[in-house]
Design a protein around this motif. Sequence first.
Motif, PDB file in Angstrom:
ATOM      1  N   UNK A 155       1.629   4.946  19.934  1.00 36.24           N
ATOM      2  CA  UNK A 155       1.973   5.543  21.224  1.00 36.24           C
ATOM      3  C   UNK A 155       0.899   6.584  21.510  1.00 36.24           C
ATOM      4  N   UNK A 156      -0.065   6.204  22.334  1.00 34.47           N
ATOM      5  CA  UNK A 156      -1.237   7.041  22.594  1.00 34.47           C
ATOM      6  C   UNK A 156      -1.025   7.818  23.881  1.00 34.47           C
ATOM      7  N   UNK A 157      -1.249   9.140  23.792  1.00 30.54           N
ATOM      8  CA  UNK A 157      -1.104  10.015  24.945  1.00 30.54           C
ATOM      9  C   UNK A 157      -2.325  10.932  24.990  1.00 30.54           C
ATOM     10  N   UNK A 158      -3.366  10.485  25.671  1.00 28.40           N
ATOM     11  CA  UNK A 158      -4.596  11.270  25.748  1.00 28.40           C
ATOM     12  C   UNK A 158      -5.270  11.361  24.392  1.00 28.40           C
ATOM     13  N   UNK A 159      -5.332  12.582  23.868  1.00 29.42           N
ATOM     14  CA  UNK A 159      -6.019  12.823  22.599  1.00 29.42           C
ATOM     15  C   UNK A 159      -5.060  12.958  21.413  1.00 29.42           C
ATOM     16  N   UNK A 160      -3.818  12.515  21.590  1.00 30.01           N
ATOM     17  CA  UNK A 160      -2.857  12.488  20.490  1.00 30.01           C
ATOM     18  C   UNK A 160      -2.210  11.111  20.447  1.00 30.01           C
ATOM     19  N   UNK A 161      -1.706  10.769  19.276  1.00 27.47           N
ATOM     20  CA  UNK A 161      -1.022   9.484  19.132  1.00 27.47           C
ATOM     21  C   UNK A 161       0.018   9.605  18.026  1.00 27.47           C
ATOM     22  N   UNK A 162       1.119   8.927  18.233  1.00 27.33           N
ATOM     23  CA  UNK A 162       2.150   8.783  17.214  1.00 27.33           C
ATOM     24  C   UNK A 162       2.087   7.335  16.754  1.00 27.33           C
ATOM     25  N   UNK A 163       1.964   7.137  15.440  1.00 25.60           N
ATOM     26  CA  UNK A 163       1.769   5.799  14.903  1.00 25.60           C
ATOM     27  C   UNK A 163       2.849   5.491  13.879  1.00 25.60           C
ATOM     28  N   UNK A 164       3.373   4.275  13.976  1.00 35.39           N
ATOM     29  CA  UNK A 164       4.318   3.743  13.000  1.00 35.39           C
ATOM     30  C   UNK A 164       3.723   2.444  12.487  1.00 35.39           C
ATOM     31  N   UNK A 165       3.650   2.319  11.165  1.00 33.21           N
ATOM     32  CA  UNK A 165       3.094   1.104  10.574  1.00 33.21           C
ATOM     33  C   UNK A 165       3.872   0.767   9.309  1.00 33.21           C
ATOM     34  N   UNK A 166       3.991  -0.521   9.025  1.00 35.34           N
ATOM     35  CA  UNK A 166       4.632  -0.967   7.790  1.00 35.34           C
ATOM     36  C   UNK A 166       3.597  -1.023   6.676  1.00 35.34           C
ATOM     37  N   UNK A 167       4.066  -0.798   5.430  1.00 32.70           N
ATOM     38  CA  UNK A 167       3.178  -1.003   4.298  1.00 32.70           C
ATOM     39  C   UNK A 167       3.877  -1.823   3.223  1.00 32.70           C
ATOM     40  N   UNK A 168       3.060  -2.563   2.500  1.00 32.07           N
ATOM     41  CA  UNK A 168       3.474  -3.324   1.323  1.00 32.07           C
ATOM     42  C   UNK A 168       2.437  -3.021   0.260  1.00 32.07           C
ATOM     43  N   UNK A 169       2.887  -2.608  -0.927  1.00 31.78           N
ATOM     44  CA  UNK A 169       1.949  -2.179  -1.951  1.00 31.78           C
ATOM     45  C   UNK A 169       2.298  -2.767  -3.311  1.00 31.78           C
ATOM     46  N   UNK A 170       1.721  -3.929  -3.658  1.00 32.61           N
ATOM     47  CA  UNK A 170       1.828  -4.394  -5.041  1.00 32.61           C
ATOM     48  C   UNK A 170       0.921  -3.530  -5.920  1.00 32.61           C
ATOM     49  N   UNK A 171       1.326  -3.341  -7.177  1.00 32.05           N
ATOM     50  CA  UNK A 171       0.555  -2.473  -8.067  1.00 32.05           C
ATOM     51  C   UNK A 171       0.847  -2.802  -9.514  1.00 32.05           C
ATOM     52  N   UNK A 172      -0.062  -2.415 -10.370  1.00 35.75           N
ATOM     53  CA  UNK A 172       0.154  -2.499 -11.814  1.00 35.75           C
ATOM     54  C   UNK A 172       0.285  -1.069 -12.311  1.00 35.75           C
ATOM     55  N   UNK A 173       1.453  -0.738 -12.828  1.00 36.24           N
ATOM     56  CA  UNK A 173       1.685   0.626 -13.286  1.00 36.24           C
ATOM     57  C   UNK A 173       1.530   0.718 -14.793  1.00 36.24           C
ATOM     58  N   UNK A 174       1.120   1.869 -15.279  1.00 36.98           N
ATOM     59  CA  UNK A 174       0.894   2.013 -16.715  1.00 36.98           C
ATOM     60  C   UNK A 174       2.175   1.778 -17.511  1.00 36.98           C
ATOM     61  N   UNK A 175       2.029   1.036 -18.609  1.00 35.67           N
ATOM     62  CA  UNK A 175       3.167   0.780 -19.483  1.00 35.67           C
ATOM     63  C   UNK A 175       4.125  -0.283 -18.993  1.00 35.67           C
ATOM     64  N   UNK A 176       3.821  -0.888 -17.862  1.00 36.25           N
ATOM     65  CA  UNK A 176       4.707  -1.908 -17.293  1.00 36.25           C
ATOM     66  C   UNK A 176       4.075  -3.282 -17.507  1.00 36.25           C
ATOM     67  N   UNK A 177       4.837  -4.213 -18.100  1.00 35.54           N
ATOM     68  CA  UNK A 177       4.316  -5.561 -18.340  1.00 35.54           C
ATOM     69  C   UNK A 177       4.252  -6.371 -17.050  1.00 35.54           C
ATOM     70  N   UNK A 178       5.201  -6.142 -16.165  1.00 35.53           N
ATOM     71  CA  UNK A 178       5.276  -6.886 -14.905  1.00 35.53           C
ATOM     72  C   UNK A 178       4.697  -6.066 -13.760  1.00 35.53           C
ATOM     73  N   UNK A 179       4.213  -6.763 -12.767  1.00 35.58           N
ATOM     74  CA  UNK A 179       3.739  -6.106 -11.548  1.00 35.58           C
ATOM     75  C   UNK A 179       4.902  -5.418 -10.852  1.00 35.58           C
TER      76      UNK A 179
END
Length: 142
Positions: free
Chosen positions: A80-104
């Motif tokens: 939602x852009x209003x001149x020189x400001x904007x409000x943004x909504x976005x989805x994220x998905x983050x697969x990762x390998x964490x320390x000590x974890x055998x599975x993703x």
Amino acid sequence: MSLTRLADELEIQALLNRYARGVDTKDWDLYRSVFTEDAVIDYTSAGIPLGSRDEIAALFGKAFEAIPWTMHYITNIEADIDGDTATVRAMFYNPMQLPGMAEQSCCGGYYFHELVRTPDGWRSRHLREDNVWFVNKPGAAP
């Protein structure tokens, strides 16, 4: 849609892509470049304390040393852009390998940015992450 609006949307998308690349490559200078110097970053939904751009970058710099890899996908970007400001909504998905974890592991949710146009382009002055779900969370009961 005007060319200015289209250019703004593309620049905002590029900013969010740069955010993901900064985190995933552990390039904390690149990560900082996404934000204004006085930005407030809120990852409290993921158990991380509220902090400034530099505080969070320093915290991540240490914490991510132990994380072999992350791979952020940022989609469904609504600005939602209003001149020189904007409000943004976005989805994220983050697969990762964490320390000590055998599975993703993986998590997902929403990013809410308050952006400002600067001489260097769009920058986030406030980010709030809403972490909605987490699969294979460390310490969770099987």
